[in-house]
Design an enzyme around this catalytic site. Structure first.
Site, mmCIF file in Angstrom:
data_model
loop_
_atom_site.group_PDB
_atom_site.id
_atom_site.type_symbol
_atom_site.label_atom_id
_atom_site.label_comp_id
_atom_site.label_asym_id
_atom_site.label_seq_id
_atom_site.Cartn_x
_atom_site.Cartn_y
_atom_site.Cartn_z
ATOM 1 N N HIS A 20 0.847 -1.200 0.000
ATOM 2 C CA HIS A 20 0.000 0.000 0.000
ATOM 3 C C HIS A 20 0.879 1.245 0.000
ATOM 4 C CE1 HIS A 20 -4.113 1.731 1.129
ATOM 5 N NE2 HIS A 20 -3.311 2.784 1.054
ATOM 6 N N HIS A 22 1.140 4.983 -2.364
ATOM 7 C CA HIS A 22 0.568 5.812 -3.428
ATOM 8 C C HIS A 22 1.676 6.539 -4.182
ATOM 9 C CE1 HIS A 22 -3.778 5.581 -2.374
ATOM 10 N NE2 HIS A 22 -3.295 5.313 -1.168
ATOM 11 N N ASP A 24 1.558 9.184 -6.071
ATOM 12 C CA ASP A 24 1.527 10.639 -5.940
ATOM 13 C C ASP A 24 1.724 11.092 -4.495
ATOM 14 O OD1 ASP A 24 -0.914 9.710 -5.050
ATOM 15 O OD2 ASP A 24 -2.140 11.051 -6.271
ATOM 16 N N GLU A 207 -10.796 3.299 7.096
ATOM 17 C CA GLU A 207 -9.829 4.354 7.416
ATOM 18 C C GLU A 207 -10.625 5.584 7.834
ATOM 19 O OE1 GLU A 207 -6.153 6.925 5.437
ATOM 20 O OE2 GLU A 207 -7.729 6.107 4.154
#
Length: 362
Positions: A20, A22, A24, A207
């Site tokens: 996990h 990202h 960006d 989350e």
């Protein structure tokens, strides 16, 4: 601190797996400044890389998920050309390899990079070219997950895009963005399409929103993994007056554990989005002790000023974890990966286990 707690340098030498992360959310600040100048992006609050890092990490910390997500305007803003996207992807692979990561699934949302006319297929090709360039000559394999933004209406289009690139290096699909008010069932047609295509997917759930989000992701959408999933602890009862009493799992928590649904936990990010007061109070150790399929991840390396070795070190310090515990977490991640079984097994047997054995955790 446990005498067997590994140092940061020892952890960096260990072969690690990341599920996990990202794209960006992991840019180098100097790269953001340079790309802003090259691409004409004028929104940066400063052109000083060190000050930019401080501003982004400070803005992301402690004010909830929505405030955390606002910091992405600058990273996405400079990732609107093929060359810029490929450079960011290459540096991502380089940085992960430098941290001792041997396998990574890095996710990105193609729809966020079309502001200057790029097609989503072109975005995907640019990312994959960057991953290949940054991995070359380094002991790492990087593959991609495509995210659809849960507040938008492109999930099925992005799912079809992911399947179209399944033989190019895209191994899965996800939905991302603000959870509250955007349930995963809103995109159920995309998940049904992926199931019919025999394609893998994970879902950000548990989350920014609690058990209902996890329940929908698991029971309606059929997710294979939970992106974060940390709020599954809301279905676990711990007796505050009797710390020795075994925790009681509610039906959803028991189902997630029984089915071995992986949790893509991101401790520092959860502290920054106010889901946990501190690393020491994060439920990752409780979930590990209860033998959930726990994995440890970075989420956004820039926004949270972190890396996988740092995440492991912080948790090792807080919970007395040993190198054997980190080996267990790494094997969990490899077992939970979306690459084919034989490739997972080869990495576990030929890279992960020998690497940890050399560090005394055979």
């Amino acid at each position: 601190m446990n005498a067997a707690t590994p140092s940061l340098e020892e952890i960096r030498r260990a072969p690690k797996a990341l599920l996990h992360d990202h794209l960006d959310g992991g840019l180098r600040p100097a790269t953001i400044v340079e790309l802003a100048a090259e691409t004409g992006y004028e929104g940066l609050p400063t052109r000083d890389p060190d000050e930019l890092r401080r501003r982004i990490t400070r803005a992301a910390a402690g004010r909830g998920l929505e405030a955390y997500l606002e910091t992405f305007v600058h990273t996405v803003g400079v990732m609107q050309t093929p060359d810029a996207i490929a450079r960011v992807a290459a540096e991502c692979a380089e940085d992960l390899a430098g941290d001792g990561v041997v396998f990574a699934e890095v996710r990105f949302a193609p729809e966020l990079h079309t502001g200057r006319g790029l097609g989503m297929d072109e975005v995907v090709r640019s990312v994959l070219e960057g991953f290949a360039a940054g991995s070359r000559g380094r002991n790492i394999r990087v593959v991609g997950l495509l995210c659809a933004m849960r507040h938008a209406a492109h999930a099925t289009e992005v799912a079809e895009l992911a399947v179209r690139h399944r033989h190019d290096g895209i191994v899965g699909f996800d939905i991302a963005g603000a959870e509250a008010g955007h349930p995963p069932t809103r995109h159920i047609s995309a998940f049904q399409y992926l199931q019919r295509a025999n394609f893998h997917f994970t879902i950000h759930a548990g989350e920014g929103f609690g058990l209902p989000s996890i329940w929908e992701a698991v029971q309606y959408c059929g997710t294979e993994r939970l992106g974060h999933g940390v709020r599954i602890v809301e279905d676990i009862e711990v007796d505050p007056d009797d710390p020795e009493a075994p925790p009681r799992l509610g039906p959803l928590a028991a189902y997630v554990r029984d089915r071995r649904i992986p949790l893509e936990l991101c401790p520092t990010s959860n502290v920054h989005t106010a889901l946990a007061p501190s690393i020491a109070e994060h439920p990752i150790d409780l979930l590990r002790r209860l033998r959930f399929r726990v994995t440890i991840n970075t989420d956004n390396r820039l926004m949270s000023d972190t890396g996988l070795s740092k995440e492991m070190r912080l948790c090792a310090e807080a919970f007395g974890w040993t190198m054997a515990d980190l080996r267990w977490l790494t094997i969990n991640a490899m077992k939970s990966s979306f690459i084919p079984f034989d490739e997972r097994l080869a990495l576990i047997d030929d890279v992960v286990k020998p690497g940890y054995a050399a560090l005394g955790a055979g």
